[in-house]
Enzyme design. Structure first.
Site, PDB file in Angstrom:
ATOM      1  N   TRP A 102      31.564  47.425  42.845  1.00  0.00           N
ATOM      2  CA  TRP A 102      30.871  46.456  43.641  1.00  0.00           C
ATOM      3  C   TRP A 102      31.283  46.475  44.954  1.00  0.00           C
ATOM      4  O   TRP A 102      30.283  46.342  45.937  1.00  0.00           O
ATOM      5  CB  TRP A 102      31.088  45.105  42.730  1.00  0.00           C
ATOM      6  CG  TRP A 102      30.559  45.199  41.543  1.00  0.00           C
ATOM      7  CD1 TRP A 102      31.197  45.005  40.205  1.00  0.00           C
ATOM      8  CD2 TRP A 102      29.076  45.345  41.294  1.00  0.00           C
ATOM      9  NE1 TRP A 102      30.103  45.204  39.436  1.00  0.00           N
ATOM     10  CE2 TRP A 102      28.883  45.370  39.750  1.00  0.00           C
ATOM     11  CE3 TRP A 102      27.947  45.681  41.871  1.00  0.00           C
ATOM     12  CZ2 TRP A 102      27.850  45.691  39.098  1.00  0.00           C
ATOM     13  CZ3 TRP A 102      26.616  45.857  41.388  1.00  0.00           C
ATOM     14  CH2 TRP A 102      26.519  45.917  39.862  1.00  0.00           C
ATOM     15  N   ASP A 172      32.541  37.736  47.159  1.00  0.00           N
ATOM     16  CA  ASP A 172      31.521  37.990  45.915  1.00  0.00           C
ATOM     17  C   ASP A 172      32.523  37.564  44.733  1.00  0.00           C
ATOM     18  O   ASP A 172      33.211  38.447  44.124  1.00  0.00           O
ATOM     19  CB  ASP A 172      31.195  39.566  45.913  1.00  0.00           C
ATOM     20  CG  ASP A 172      30.297  39.877  44.585  1.00  0.00           C
ATOM     21  OD1 ASP A 172      30.219  38.926  44.029  1.00  0.00           O
ATOM     22  OD2 ASP A 172      30.089  41.002  44.602  1.00  0.00           O
ATOM     23  N   LYS A 196      27.173  36.279  34.773  1.00  0.00           N
ATOM     24  CA  LYS A 196      28.398  36.517  34.399  1.00  0.00           C
ATOM     25  C   LYS A 196      29.223  35.287  33.796  1.00  0.00           C
ATOM     26  O   LYS A 196      29.491  35.197  32.466  1.00  0.00           O
ATOM     27  CB  LYS A 196      29.500  37.173  35.264  1.00  0.00           C
ATOM     28  CG  LYS A 196      28.746  38.312  36.109  1.00  0.00           C
ATOM     29  CD  LYS A 196      28.279  39.328  35.406  1.00  0.00           C
ATOM     30  CE  LYS A 196      27.492  40.402  36.024  1.00  0.00           C
ATOM     31  NZ  LYS A 196      27.915  41.030  37.330  1.00  0.00           N
TER      32      LYS A 196
HETATM   33  C1  LIG Z   1      27.325  42.002  38.297  1.00  0.00           C
HETATM   34  C2  LIG Z   1      27.741  42.183  39.760  1.00  0.00           C
HETATM   35  C3  LIG Z   1      27.045  42.216  40.899  1.00  0.00           C
HETATM   36  C4  LIG Z   1      25.615  42.620  40.702  1.00  0.00           C
HETATM   37  O1  LIG Z   1      24.814  41.741  40.174  1.00  0.00           O
HETATM   38  P1  LIG Z   1      23.163  41.943  40.098  1.00  0.00           P
HETATM   39  O2  LIG Z   1      22.768  40.357  39.487  1.00  0.00           O
HETATM   40  O3  LIG Z   1      22.863  42.845  39.275  1.00  0.00           O
HETATM   41  O4  LIG Z   1      22.707  42.070  41.505  1.00  0.00           O
HETATM   42  C5  LIG Z   1      27.677  42.224  42.175  1.00  0.00           C
HETATM   43  N1  LIG Z   1      28.797  41.940  42.393  1.00  0.00           N
HETATM   44  C6  LIG Z   1      29.747  41.675  41.075  1.00  0.00           C
HETATM   45  C7  LIG Z   1      31.301  41.456  41.229  1.00  0.00           C
HETATM   46  C8  LIG Z   1      29.156  41.667  39.938  1.00  0.00           C
HETATM   47  O5  LIG Z   1      29.952  41.494  38.590  1.00  0.00           O
END
Ligand SMILES: *Cc1c(COP(=O)(O)O)cnc(C)c1O
Length: 360
Positions: A102, A172, A196
């Protein structure tokens, strides 16, 4: 009805009481005669739902008054672009720490908007750890420092907050927000996709210090201009209303549970069950350095990859689903977000023991 133990990395398990409440309120929310999906986002009912969700999130995370909370769309992936668009503020460079898949995506997207300095990376070590801050090469002229505080695929988590001096820290937190208390005041901006650990896909939460707003690049789409959205309570356009409502129910579930300190105790107990077992057998292996192991996403491998398919079959047969590792790394991965009950982790460890006994 049978509910499985769902170990998906995302979209992921939601708390059962939340799903039940949403079901009960589906046709008629609080006497309004309609479902939340059918409401105007400008009507008093939805405005109340939205305001309560924000207030509960602020209370849970202890978000200081000088931070704005936005509920936007586009997922964390949109933030990979809109963070530089909004936070460069006349500067041309940003620092990124590369701890996994990521981080890499965030870096390649940011390169469209600015010069990226990779201040530290664990890529040559197969992303098995978080580089110690003493090894970072930060640029004092950077507009911000970006970290992926929990790498969902690699299972690597920051258990400490980097010190970036006067340069705003951006994180993030998609896959570990609300898993434990976080000191929001240490960050300039936090973002997280909902699917998540918060709610359904379609909502992205942004928590941003208000002095960073108001200098977006002129090309920034209006719906992604944090200042515009902050001035309009995230309603410069139609927000993901139903997702915000479910997120709000999850916040209330967390409050009833006792808040994030309590949630952390539960999450630590769940993760310890699995890690302790992984560490005491030769049959399974955790690839992540002990100090940096995620409480939420736990990748592991079997002694032989030839057994992977059989392992998945056996776990599925026992009502344990979505344990296959990400396609980029293989092996297994158990995502044990807030809503995964400890019984799910106990059941997983029991099936793993049995599998080892049979195939070890
Ligand atoms: C799942 C995830 C993303 C991407 O999320 P989207 O909703 O598909 O854009 C980005 N960063 C992390 C850490 C993630 O777990």
């Amino acid at each position: 009805m049978t509910r499985v133990f769902n170990f998906s990395a995302g979209p992921a398990v939601l708390p059962e009481p939340v799903l039940r409440q949403a079901a009960a309120e589906m046709l008629d929310w609080h006497g309004s005669g309609m479902s939340v999906m059918e409401m105007s986002h400008r009507g008093k009912e939805f405005i109340a739902i939205h305001a309560q969700a924000e207030a509960d999130l602020r209370e849970l995370m202890g978000i200081p008054a000088n931070y704005k909370v936005l509920f936007l769309q586009g997922g964390a992936s949109a933030q990979f672009a809109t963070v530089p668009m909004n936070l460069l503020r006349g500067k041309t460079k940003a620092d990124y720490v590369n701890t996994g898949q990521w981080s890499k995506k965030a870096i390649s997207e940011a390169k469209k908007y600015c010069k990226v300095n990779v201040a530290a990376s664990s890529e040559t070590a197969s992303f098995s750890h978080v580089p110690k801050q003493a090894q970072w090469q930060l640029d004092p002229e950077a507009a911000y420092v970006h970290i992926t505080s929990n790498e969902t695929i690699g299972g690597v988590e920051f258990h400490w907050v980097p010190d970036t001096g006067n340069v705003p820290l951006v994180a993030d937190m998609s896959s570990h927000i609300l898993s434990r208390p976080m000191d929001v005041s240490r960050y300039g901006l936090i973002y997280a996709g909902a699917q998540k650990n918060i709610g359904p896909a379609g909502v992205t939460i942004i928590i941003v210090r208000d002095d960073l707003l108001g200098q977006a690049l002129p090309v920034t789409p209006t719906v992604f201009d944090y200042k515009v959205q902050a001035d309009n309570d995230s309603m410069s356009n139609t927000p993901a209303t139903y997702g915000i409502y479910i997120a709000g129910l999850v916040f209330q579930w967390l409050k009833q549970l006792g808040g994030l300190a309590e949630m952390e105790q539960i999450n630590r107990a769940k993760a310890a069950l699995l890690y302790d077992y992984l560490d005491q057998t030769e049959f399974y292996h955790s690839p992540v350095a002990r100090d940096d192991r995620s409480l939420m996403n736990i990748p592991f491998t079997l002694r032989s990859a030839d057994l992977d398919k059989t392992f998945i079959e056996e776990t599925e047969a026992n009502g344990l689903t979505q344990l296959k590792g990400h396609r980029s790394v293989g092996g297994m991965r158990a995502s044990i977000y807030n809503a995964m009950p400890i019984e799910g982790v106990q059941a997983l460890v029991q099936v793993m023991r049995e599998f080892e006994r049979k195939h070890g």
